[in-house]
Design a protein around this motif. Structure first.
Motif, short mmCIF file in Angstrom:
data_model
loop_
_atom_site.label_atom_id
_atom_site.label_comp_id
_atom_site.label_asym_id
_atom_site.label_seq_id
_atom_site.Cartn_x
_atom_site.Cartn_y
_atom_site.Cartn_z
N GLY A 171 0.79 -1.27 -0.04
CA GLY A 171 -0.02 -0.08 0.01
C GLY A 171 0.77 1.34 0.11
O GLY A 171 0.17 2.21 0.55
N GLU A 172 2.12 1.19 -0.86
CA GLU A 172 2.93 2.54 -0.53
C GLU A 172 3.25 2.75 -1.85
O GLU A 172 3.52 2.21 -2.81
CB GLU A 172 4.29 2.03 0.28
CG GLU A 172 3.90 1.67 1.59
CD GLU A 172 5.19 1.29 2.19
OE1 GLU A 172 6.28 1.08 1.70
OE2 GLU A 172 5.09 0.97 3.53
N GLU A 174 5.45 6.42 -3.68
CA GLU A 174 6.07 7.79 -3.65
C GLU A 174 6.66 8.10 -5.12
O GLU A 174 7.36 7.14 -5.85
CB GLU A 174 7.42 7.60 -2.67
CG GLU A 174 7.95 9.15 -2.56
CD GLU A 174 8.98 8.97 -1.52
OE1 GLU A 174 9.97 9.56 -1.75
OE2 GLU A 174 8.83 8.42 -0.44
N GLN A 191 3.40 11.17 -1.91
CA GLN A 191 3.44 10.20 -1.07
C GLN A 191 2.40 9.84 -0.78
O GLN A 191 1.38 10.53 -0.06
CB GLN A 191 4.37 10.08 -0.28
CG GLN A 191 4.83 8.97 0.73
CD GLN A 191 5.56 9.19 1.97
OE1 GLN A 191 6.75 9.62 1.54
NE2 GLN A 191 5.27 8.94 3.16
N ASP A 193 -0.08 6.53 1.33
CA ASP A 193 -0.25 5.25 2.13
C ASP A 193 -1.64 4.76 2.50
O ASP A 193 -2.25 5.50 2.69
CB ASP A 193 0.49 5.51 3.77
CG ASP A 193 1.94 5.79 3.39
OD1 ASP A 193 2.73 4.71 3.00
OD2 ASP A 193 2.30 6.78 3.78
N SER A 195 -4.16 1.67 3.71
CA SER A 195 -4.61 0.72 4.80
C SER A 195 -4.11 -0.70 4.58
O SER A 195 -3.96 -1.43 5.43
CB SER A 195 -5.80 0.98 5.48
OG SER A 195 -6.87 0.82 4.67
N THR A 212 -5.44 6.70 8.21
CA THR A 212 -5.30 5.86 7.02
C THR A 212 -5.76 6.66 5.68
O THR A 212 -6.31 7.70 5.55
CB THR A 212 -6.23 4.49 7.07
OG1 THR A 212 -7.61 4.91 7.17
CG2 THR A 212 -5.68 3.78 8.49
N GLU A 213 -5.27 6.09 4.68
CA GLU A 213 -5.53 6.54 2.89
C GLU A 213 -5.10 7.94 3.05
O GLU A 213 -5.68 8.68 2.70
CB GLU A 213 -7.11 6.46 2.77
CG GLU A 213 -7.58 4.98 3.23
CD GLU A 213 -6.80 3.79 2.43
OE1 GLU A 213 -6.59 4.05 1.42
OE2 GLU A 213 -6.63 2.96 3.21
N THR A 214 -3.70 8.19 3.45
CA THR A 214 -3.34 9.39 3.63
C THR A 214 -2.37 9.66 2.45
O THR A 214 -1.91 8.98 1.65
CB THR A 214 -2.26 9.73 4.88
OG1 THR A 214 -1.32 8.53 4.67
CG2 THR A 214 -3.19 9.33 6.10
#
Length: 288
Positions: A171-172, A174, A191, A193, A195, A212-214
């Motif tokens: 879930g990453e 960048e 970037q 991120d 959950s 979450t879901e940032t």
């Protein structure tokens, strides 16, 4: 009085035993078929210095495949659905990157000793079980191409991709980009991120512990400055949205916008700027 010989007793016992072994005298025994071992998993076949192919057959009926030409330093990937019919394994190809499209492929298959044997034309051979899937990005034979652009304070900028880090399962994501025109240099970093695994959806700036879901954004109009640290989304809870529209290890599509404030309180940007407004941001990138 009746007498029963030892022979008669022995014969009756043998007959009874035979009946038990055959399930029931006068009835045919039923032999249950041995169930086929599932090919679900990640499989790889390699020829040192020549080629390497990795196939992931997921339990939901989807597949992903990466084929690397190690000698020619090229790589292609495909995905779609798979099914088993008797001793045949069929792949229905839906998407292809850096390779010729093909509607379907069918292989004979067998499993044993931790290996998957595929027979037929195409990507066949004896595959060994492995723990992780790869992408063409992992081989490093290509580069990210496409669009990474935004309007910054009313000025349209096309950024050159410097680095991309993407881990769909973790879930990453960048994306780092730069713009250089003579003495004018600018940086942009995005970037997100999730959950869980990365999927199409909306990520927002949330400076709250445990959010979450940032989405995080950074813009630096003068990265060589010794007195200014740039603008980002960590202070004053600024608005910001990153809408992910397409995501695979080799494909990224998104739109974004955010307001960025000075990273360090009381710092002032070039020309006295106290914030940066990033609008109509676009990401449409493919690894080739």
């Amino acid at each position: 009085m009746y007498s029963i010989s030892t022979y008669t007793l022995r014969r009756g016992f043998m007959t009874l035993t035979a009946c038990i072994l055959l399930t029931a005298c006068g009835e045919e025994s039923i032999v249950e078929p041995v169930p086929m071992i599932s090919p679900v998993g990640i499989w790889r076949v390699s020829e040192a210095g020549v080629s390497e192919s990795t196939l992931r057959l997921a339990s939901d009926g989807s597949f992903a495949r990466v084929v690397a030409d190690l000698s020619g330093r090229t790589c292609s990937s495909s995905s779609g659905t798979w099914r088993v019919d008797g001793e045949s394994l069929s792949l229905q190809i839906v998407a292809v990157n850096n390779g010729p499209a093909s509607g379907s492929e069918t292989y004979s298959f067998a499993i044993g000793g931790g290996q998957l044997t595929l027979g037929g034309t195409g990507v066949s051979g004896v595959f060994s079980s492995v723990s992780a899937m790869v992408s063409c990005v992992d081989y490093g034979f290509g580069s990210w191409t496409g669009t990474f652009a935004a309007t910054v304070d009313g000025f349209e900028i096309d950024f050159q991709v410097v680095e991309i880090r993407v881990d769909v399962d973790a879930g990453e994501l960048e994306i780092d980009g730069s713009y250089v025109d003579g003495g004018d240099e600018r940086l942009l970093k995005l970037q997100i991120d999730a959950s869980g695994s990365l999927e199409a959806g909306v990520f927002t700036v949330q400076n709250v512990p445990g959010a979450t879901e940032t989405f995080y954004g950074l813009y630096h109009p003068d990265p060589g400055s010794a007195t200014f640290s740039g603008f980002d989304t960590t202070r004053l809870s600024p608005p910001g949205t990153f809408a992910l529209t397409a995501i695979t290890p080799e494909r990224i599509g998104a739109t974004f916008s955010f307001r960025a404030n000075p990273r360090v309180e009381d710092e002032v940007g070039p020309g006295g700027a106290t914030f940066a407004e990033i609008e109509t941001g676009r990401v449409d990138l493919l690894y080739r």
